[in-house]
Each structure stands twice: as C-alpha cells, then as structure tokens.
Design a protein around this motif. Structure first.
Motif: not given
Length: 393
Positions: A195-207
């Motif tokens: 959950a932790v790295p998946l959420a972070l990767g999605i958010v970074l791409a969106g940002y």
C-alpha cells in the motif's frame, strides 16, 4: 496525500524555486518520500502496532529517539490539523472561518470516534471526489500549456530548490499513515509493503501532471502569488465557471486530510501514553469501538484551541520541519534492520539517503520554520530529560 497540499503548496514552492525549480523540487521531495516510505513499510511489518516511528525509534534506537519522533509527530501534525481546519473555514465562510473550523474539528472527531472502519469509508468517498476535481483541472488546463513557461530557477538557485522540496514534502507526508494505524490493518505483512509505495507512486505522478499544468497555464510569477492555484488555473484556461467546483473540491480534500490527520495523531498519542511519555489516561481504548477515544478527544480539544487563537501562517513550514525530523528517525531505525538480499532495491542505501535527505530539507526550510520547529523539539527533549532525572532521584 491527495488533500490540502496539492491545492496550496505549489504557490510557495514556485516562489522559492521558480518554474523548472518547482518540478525539480517535486521530484526530489518524491524521491526522499520514497526512501522514507520504504523504511516505514519495512519497520511497520516488523512492528505492526499503533505509533509508527515512535515505536520504531524506541525499539531500534533508544527510548529518547522514539520520544523525539512521537513528540515531533504530535506537535507538527496538531499544527497541521489546525491549519487544515482554518483552510476549510476560509473556503466555506471566510467571514466566520474560525467558527467553521471548530465545527469541522467536532464533526471529523465524531466520525473518527466511530472506529477506523468509518474513517476509512469516509476517506474513500473524499478521495473519490478529490480525484474527480483534479482530473477536471488537468483536462481543462492541458490544452493551454505554454512550454516556454516551464523554465526558470527563481532567484535563489539550488538553495531555493531545497526550500521548495521541503515545503512540497508537506504534501507527501500522508504515505505512512497506514503504518501509524498498524494495529488496525488487516494482514499487515502483506498490506503495508504494497500500500505505501503504490499510493506514493500514484500521487507523485498526479502531482507532476498538475504542477506542469499549473505552471504551463499560469506561468512562474502568477503561480507564485496565487491564493488558490488550481482554481486560478481553470479560470485562466477560459473556464471561470468551473472555479467554484475546484474550490468545493479543495474543501472536500482538506476535510479528508483533517479526518486522517486526527486519526493518526490520536494513535500516536495512544502509543506514547502507553509508555507514559504522555499522561497515562490517554491510553484508554473504547471497549466496543476499539478506538483511543480519550486521545482523540484530547487532540481535538488542543486543535480547537489553536484554531481559536492562532492562524495558518508558517504552519506548512513548521509541520514540514518537525515531520522531516520524524522521518529522519524512521530511516535511522531502518538502518538497524540489516540487509535484505532478496530485495532488488538496496534498502539500506535508500534508508541512508532518506536520513540525509530529511535532515538537509529540514534545515533548508524558511528560517522562522526551522527556529520554531527545532525550538519545540528542544522543549520536548528538555521535558523528557527533566522527567527522567526526577524519576531517577
């Protein structure tokens, strides 16, 4: 992570680093957040209990390291809660911002007291609304991007990039909330590392997408002075009628941040109270709902007082400073776990880079934020030392 930060933090970051500098700072903040997330996930699997780095620091380093992490998290995130509540008031009813903020704290606390299942359900709804609003911004702004606006490092050079990265870290800091809520996660050994790295990767791409759109539409100077950057992006793209939707989305997003922040701070207060680093009365867990109800209510009361007496100036910098110290302790704790040969990514190297990166970004923040952040940490350390000295006497 898809909360208040994406709606407010691009403006001060652009002012510190310029257009191209903003994108570099975003990538740097995202990389350091990834290092921290890797360390958090490894430690959360080993210690699946409430408290996050407060527990890791105690178990892997020294009780004082755990206390400093817990103290930094509680004071930094309490300030963030107050800032988020005041932001809700400013968007909904500027003339009565403090009253609306206090009502928001009361309402969100009531949801959290119903149990973590209710918190998770409410958060999913809020995230869904927020994603829809962010997609509107990206789709409406993308056709109006001017490539020549995506450059410039501002007037502060690399120091400005570091300052912007420290400010942008505020927008990423929710990725380890699942570790803070470790006792209430099903199958933590499987869930947390995914959950932790998946959420972070999605958010970074969106940002990155939203930063490019905002810069490309508004330009560096206009973005740096924007009070509501994403709403102004939609207006500049020729659709001012949709600005109200973005403002409503920001309100929803900030409510989601406040919901999860209060839950996380309450659980850390619970862990600290169990070890007498905070008053023992806060260690109570409701027998039916299984939530730390006293800690939740105490945190909500402190936030309400801060809302009534303070303001949001400097809140992002103060929160970033104390939370970066928190994650520096996370990485230092992860370094004691040893190597994991089965991993393709050298986790020890990531922990070392995360430790150095957190400390560098913390001292690169605006001077007032650094002084306030380290000053409050020092006061907590002094109280810890005095308490133990009296105990030994």
């Amino acid at each position: 992570m898809l909360g208040a930060g994406v709606f407010v933090v691009f403006a001060p970051a652009a002012a510190a680093a310029g257009g191209l500098g903003l994108l570099i700072a975003l990538a740097l903040a995202g990389f350091i957040a990834y290092c921290n997330a890797t360390s958090s996930a490894r430690l959360a699997v080993r210690y699946p209990e409430s408290g996050g780095t407060y527990v890791y620091g105690r178990e892997r380093l020294h009780p004082f390291a755990g206390f400093l992490a817990g103290w930094g998290f509680v004071v930094g995130k309490t300030a963030s809660c107050a800032a988020m509540a005041l932001t809700i008031g400013a968007y909904l009813w500027p003339g009565r911002a403090r009253l609306v903020a206090i009502l928001a704290v009361v309402a969100v606390t009531a949801v959290n007291l119903r149990g973590i299942g209710k918190t998770a359900t409410a958060t999913r709804v809020l995230v869904g609304v927020t994603l829809a609003v962010l997609v509107v911004v990206a789709v409406t702004g993308a056709p109006h991007i001017a490539p020549d606006r995506l450059d410039g490092l501002g007037g502060t050079g690399f120091r400005g990039v570091l300052t912007a990265a420290g400010l942008l870290f505020f927008a990423f800091a929710g990725y380890a909330r699942i570790a803070t809520l470790g006792e209430e996660v099903r199958d933590p050994e499987r869930t947390i590392p995914r959950a932790v790295p998946l959420a972070l990767g999605i958010v970074l791409a969106g940002y990155l997408v939203l930063a490019v759109v905002a810069l490309g539409v508004l330009g560096e100077e206009r973005l740096a002075t924007a009070a509501a950057p994403l709403a102004e992006t939609v207006s500049a793209a020729g659709l001012p009628g949709l600005a109200w939707l973005v403002r409503a989305g920001a309100t929803v997003a900030v409510t989601g941040v406040l919901l999860s922040l209060l839950a996380g701070v309450g659980r850390t207060a619970l862990a600290m109270a169990r070890r007498r680093d905070l008053p023992g009365a806060l260690a109570a867990v409701h027998p039916r709902l299984r939530v730390p109800h006293r800690a939740e209510l105490a945190v909500a009361a402190v936030v309400a007082v801060v809302v009534a007496l303070g303001d949001i100036r400097g809140a992002i910098g103060f929160s970033s400073c104390t939370v970066l110290v928190y994650y520096a302790i996370t990485n230092a704790s992860a370094l004691t776990l040893g190597r994991e040969p089965a991993r393709k990514v050298p986790v020890q190297l990531l922990a070392a880079l995360g430790l150095v990166g957190c400390l560098v970004l913390a001292v690169s923040l605006p001077v007032a934020s650094v002084v306030a952040g380290f000053g409050v940490l020092a006061l907590g350390a002094l109280g810890y030392a005095l308490r133990h000295a009296v105990g030994r006497a």
